[in-house]
Motif scaffolding. Structure first.
Motif, PDB file in Angstrom:
ATOM      1  N   ALA A 138      75.298 106.366 102.179  1.00 45.09           N
ATOM      2  CA  ALA A 138      74.420 105.415 103.010  1.00 45.09           C
ATOM      3  C   ALA A 138      74.345 104.144 102.569  1.00 45.09           C
ATOM      4  O   ALA A 138      74.176 103.087 103.337  1.00 45.09           O
ATOM      5  CB  ALA A 138      73.372 106.430 103.057  1.00 45.09           C
ATOM      6  N   TYR A 139      73.903 104.001 101.454  1.00 43.33           N
ATOM      7  CA  TYR A 139      73.936 102.519 100.744  1.00 43.33           C
ATOM      8  C   TYR A 139      74.215 102.737  99.251  1.00 43.33           C
ATOM      9  O   TYR A 139      74.365 103.794  98.613  1.00 43.33           O
ATOM     10  CB  TYR A 139      72.408 102.204 100.972  1.00 43.33           C
ATOM     11  CG  TYR A 139      71.378 103.293 100.430  1.00 43.33           C
ATOM     12  CD1 TYR A 139      71.073 102.954  99.270  1.00 43.33           C
ATOM     13  CD2 TYR A 139      70.766 104.147 101.405  1.00 43.33           C
ATOM     14  CE1 TYR A 139      69.877 104.092  98.787  1.00 43.33           C
ATOM     15  CE2 TYR A 139      69.879 104.802 101.027  1.00 43.33           C
ATOM     16  CZ  TYR A 139      69.296 104.980  99.845  1.00 43.33           C
ATOM     17  OH  TYR A 139      68.313 105.771  99.426  1.00 43.33           O
ATOM     18  N   ALA A 140      74.158 101.660  98.594  1.00 48.87           N
ATOM     19  CA  ALA A 140      74.498 101.317  97.096  1.00 48.87           C
ATOM     20  C   ALA A 140      73.329 100.611  96.612  1.00 48.87           C
ATOM     21  O   ALA A 140      72.473  99.927  97.262  1.00 48.87           O
ATOM     22  CB  ALA A 140      75.929 100.491  96.924  1.00 48.87           C
ATOM     23  N   LEU A 141      73.004 100.703  95.411  1.00 50.82           N
ATOM     24  CA  LEU A 141      71.902 100.149  94.543  1.00 50.82           C
ATOM     25  C   LEU A 141      72.288  99.792  93.268  1.00 50.82           C
ATOM     26  O   LEU A 141      73.182 100.519  92.607  1.00 50.82           O
ATOM     27  CB  LEU A 141      70.763 101.070  94.302  1.00 50.82           C
ATOM     28  CG  LEU A 141      70.011 101.649  95.734  1.00 50.82           C
ATOM     29  CD1 LEU A 141      69.186 102.828  95.362  1.00 50.82           C
ATOM     30  CD2 LEU A 141      69.031 100.440  96.086  1.00 50.82           C
ATOM     31  N   PRO A 142      71.715  98.858  92.546  1.00 52.44           N
ATOM     32  CA  PRO A 142      72.026  98.670  91.007  1.00 52.44           C
ATOM     33  C   PRO A 142      71.238  99.714  90.237  1.00 52.44           C
ATOM     34  O   PRO A 142      70.112 100.052  90.785  1.00 52.44           O
ATOM     35  CB  PRO A 142      71.412  97.179  90.804  1.00 52.44           C
ATOM     36  CG  PRO A 142      70.360  97.249  91.837  1.00 52.44           C
ATOM     37  CD  PRO A 142      70.733  97.614  93.105  1.00 52.44           C
ATOM     38  N   ALA A 143      71.877  99.902  89.126  1.00 55.06           N
ATOM     39  CA  ALA A 143      71.019 101.229  88.384  1.00 55.06           C
ATOM     40  C   ALA A 143      71.093 101.029  86.846  1.00 55.06           C
ATOM     41  O   ALA A 143      72.163 100.290  86.498  1.00 55.06           O
ATOM     42  CB  ALA A 143      71.658 102.424  88.791  1.00 55.06           C
ATOM     43  N   VAL A 144      70.271 101.617  86.507  1.00 52.15           N
ATOM     44  CA  VAL A 144      70.323 101.517  84.641  1.00 52.15           C
ATOM     45  C   VAL A 144      70.114 103.021  84.312  1.00 52.15           C
ATOM     46  O   VAL A 144      69.725 103.832  84.784  1.00 52.15           O
ATOM     47  CB  VAL A 144      69.304 100.924  83.814  1.00 52.15           C
ATOM     48  CG1 VAL A 144      69.138 100.979  82.412  1.00 52.15           C
ATOM     49  CG2 VAL A 144      69.204  99.413  84.247  1.00 52.15           C
ATOM     50  N   GLU A 145      71.219 103.490  83.657  1.00 59.30           N
ATOM     51  CA  GLU A 145      71.197 104.753  83.303  1.00 59.30           C
ATOM     52  C   GLU A 145      70.685 104.528  81.649  1.00 59.30           C
ATOM     53  O   GLU A 145      71.394 103.780  80.877  1.00 59.30           O
ATOM     54  CB  GLU A 145      72.548 105.477  83.132  1.00 59.30           C
ATOM     55  CG  GLU A 145      72.511 107.003  82.866  1.00 59.30           C
ATOM     56  CD  GLU A 145      73.639 107.851  82.602  1.00 59.30           C
ATOM     57  OE1 GLU A 145      73.700 108.812  82.233  1.00 59.30           O
ATOM     58  OE2 GLU A 145      74.879 107.120  82.702  1.00 59.30           O
ATOM     59  N   ILE A 146      69.948 105.600  81.189  1.00 61.82           N
ATOM     60  CA  ILE A 146      69.523 105.740  80.058  1.00 61.82           C
ATOM     61  C   ILE A 146      70.062 107.040  79.273  1.00 61.82           C
ATOM     62  O   ILE A 146      70.004 108.137  79.901  1.00 61.82           O
ATOM     63  CB  ILE A 146      67.966 105.876  79.902  1.00 61.82           C
ATOM     64  CG1 ILE A 146      67.350 104.463  80.363  1.00 61.82           C
ATOM     65  CG2 ILE A 146      67.549 105.876  78.156  1.00 61.82           C
ATOM     66  CD1 ILE A 146      65.871 104.764  80.514  1.00 61.82           C
ATOM     67  N   VAL A 147      71.032 106.861  78.504  1.00 59.81           N
ATOM     68  CA  VAL A 147      71.661 107.999  77.712  1.00 59.81           C
ATOM     69  C   VAL A 147      70.870 108.118  76.453  1.00 59.81           C
ATOM     70  O   VAL A 147      70.285 107.227  75.748  1.00 59.81           O
ATOM     71  CB  VAL A 147      73.264 107.824  77.486  1.00 59.81           C
ATOM     72  CG1 VAL A 147      73.976 107.726  78.941  1.00 59.81           C
ATOM     73  CG2 VAL A 147      73.574 106.266  76.802  1.00 59.81           C
ATOM     74  N   ASP A 148      71.291 109.458  76.139  1.00 61.73           N
ATOM     75  CA  ASP A 148      70.401 109.870  75.022  1.00 61.73           C
ATOM     76  C   ASP A 148      71.056 111.090  74.333  1.00 61.73           C
ATOM     77  O   ASP A 148      70.672 112.166  74.871  1.00 61.73           O
ATOM     78  CB  ASP A 148      68.811 109.857  74.934  1.00 61.73           C
ATOM     79  CG  ASP A 148      68.051 110.318  74.020  1.00 61.73           C
ATOM     80  OD1 ASP A 148      68.394 109.860  72.738  1.00 61.73           O
ATOM     81  OD2 ASP A 148      66.879 110.873  74.014  1.00 61.73           O
ATOM     82  N   SER A 149      71.762 111.078  73.219  1.00 61.71           N
ATOM     83  CA  SER A 149      72.517 112.091  72.623  1.00 61.71           C
ATOM     84  C   SER A 149      71.234 113.040  71.913  1.00 61.71           C
ATOM     85  O   SER A 149      70.718 112.372  70.879  1.00 61.71           O
ATOM     86  CB  SER A 149      73.686 111.596  71.732  1.00 61.71           C
ATOM     87  OG  SER A 149      74.303 112.786  71.349  1.00 61.71           O
ATOM     88  N   ARG A 150      71.739 114.340  72.146  1.00 59.93           N
ATOM     89  CA  ARG A 150      70.916 115.040  71.231  1.00 59.93           C
ATOM     90  C   ARG A 150      71.837 115.369  70.222  1.00 59.93           C
ATOM     91  O   ARG A 150      71.230 116.183  69.166  1.00 59.93           O
ATOM     92  CB  ARG A 150      70.780 116.429  72.096  1.00 59.93           C
ATOM     93  CG  ARG A 150      69.518 116.564  72.650  1.00 59.93           C
ATOM     94  CD  ARG A 150      69.206 115.396  73.853  1.00 59.93           C
ATOM     95  NE  ARG A 150      70.241 115.400  74.985  1.00 59.93           N
ATOM     96  CZ  ARG A 150      70.252 114.774  76.010  1.00 59.93           C
ATOM     97  NH1 ARG A 150      69.285 113.948  76.348  1.00 59.93           N
ATOM     98  NH2 ARG A 150      70.973 114.901  77.037  1.00 59.93           N
TER      99      ARG A 150
END
Length: 269
Positions: A138-150
């Motif tokens: 439908a559409y695209a967006l800029p994004a930030v993923e926050i990763v966090d290892s356990r």
């Protein structure tokens, strides 16, 4: 060949250990030794992930998409791995553009700049093409993923991160949808800043040469694993540059050519 009952017990115990680590914000030792060590089967790691996915769904959490991990050569080098993976995105992992992420929520967070696709058609073919992905987007967006290892100190192999929901923790989407036909997915430049400092840079082709390659891989993989992408799902296609460690009080702004910007804000302690 390992005893199936022993493997099942290990999968259950690892899933519980990862879930407990997340809830208590207390990292654990690498879990790959419990899943077979150097000979660990990737399917067993995904079985661990699936247990915690189903547990989350049973608890009423809403599945809203997937993230693709380890698509950037730079990130692969940082983590010492050489293939992509995927993890689940739930609605309670989403934060608004510029919304403060509470302090103490995560263990050892890092941020990545990505391109997100939001689809409006199911992707259920065994093998997908660019046309399938383009037609479904439908559409695209800029994004930030926050990763966090356990896993303590990010001492992860592919097995560890896959079992740990691909080290996914949270995500932020921009708020200005853009149609694919108005974007250059390959050559778009990304700049991430923390205050006035540039902390990460990259281009669209850093994600498997083209983010659509990552989306095709994911769509095929999700059909194979029984959780196909459905209308409304979000796809985080993968990092466009190196991940950056996040500290309380940090504010990261990501700008991607043609996409606009998105901001990830971490509350001070």
């Amino acid at each position: 060949m390992p005893n199936s009952a022993v493997v099942e017990t290990s999968v259950e115990s690892v899933a519980q250990a990862l879930r407990s680590a997340e809830l208590s914000q207390t990292p654990i030792s690498p879990i790959r030794p419990q899943l077979g060590g150097e000979r660990a089967d990737l399917d067993i790691a995904y079985a661990v992930q699936e247990i915690n996915t189903q547990r989350a769904l049973d608890q009423g959490r809403r599945l809203v998409g997937r993230k693709i991990g380890l698509t950037s050569v730079a990130v692969q080098k940082q983590l010492g791995v050489d293939s992509p993976d995927f993890g689940m995105l739930f609605a309670d992992m989403a934060y608004g553009d510029g919304e403060a992420i509470p302090a103490g929520l995560l263990i050892q967070p890092k941020v990545e700049a990505e391109i997100a696709l939001v689809i409006h058609q199911d992707l259920t073919q065994q093998k997908h093409s660019y046309a399938d992905i383009i037609n479904a987007t439908a559409y695209a967006l800029p994004a930030v993923e926050i990763v966090d290892s356990r896993i303590e100190n990010w001492k992860i192999s592919l097995i560890d991160t896959v079992a740990d929901n691909a080290s996914s923790a949270a995500f932020i989407l921009g708020s200005k949808p853009v149609k694919l036909e108005n974007l250059d997915l390959v050559n778009c430049k990304m700049v991430m800043t923390r205050g006035e400092e540039v902390v990460s840079q990259g281009v669209g082709k850093a994600c498997l040469a083209n983010p659509l390659n990552a989306a095709v891989w994911l769509a095929d993989e999700m059909v194979k694993r029984g959780r196909p992408l459905l209308a409304g799902d979000i796809i985080l296609t993968g990092a466009l540059g190196p991940m950056v460690v996040a500290h309380p009080g940090d504010e990261f702004k990501v700008e991607i050519d043609g996409f606009g910007s998105v901001t990830a804000l971490f509350a001070a302690e």
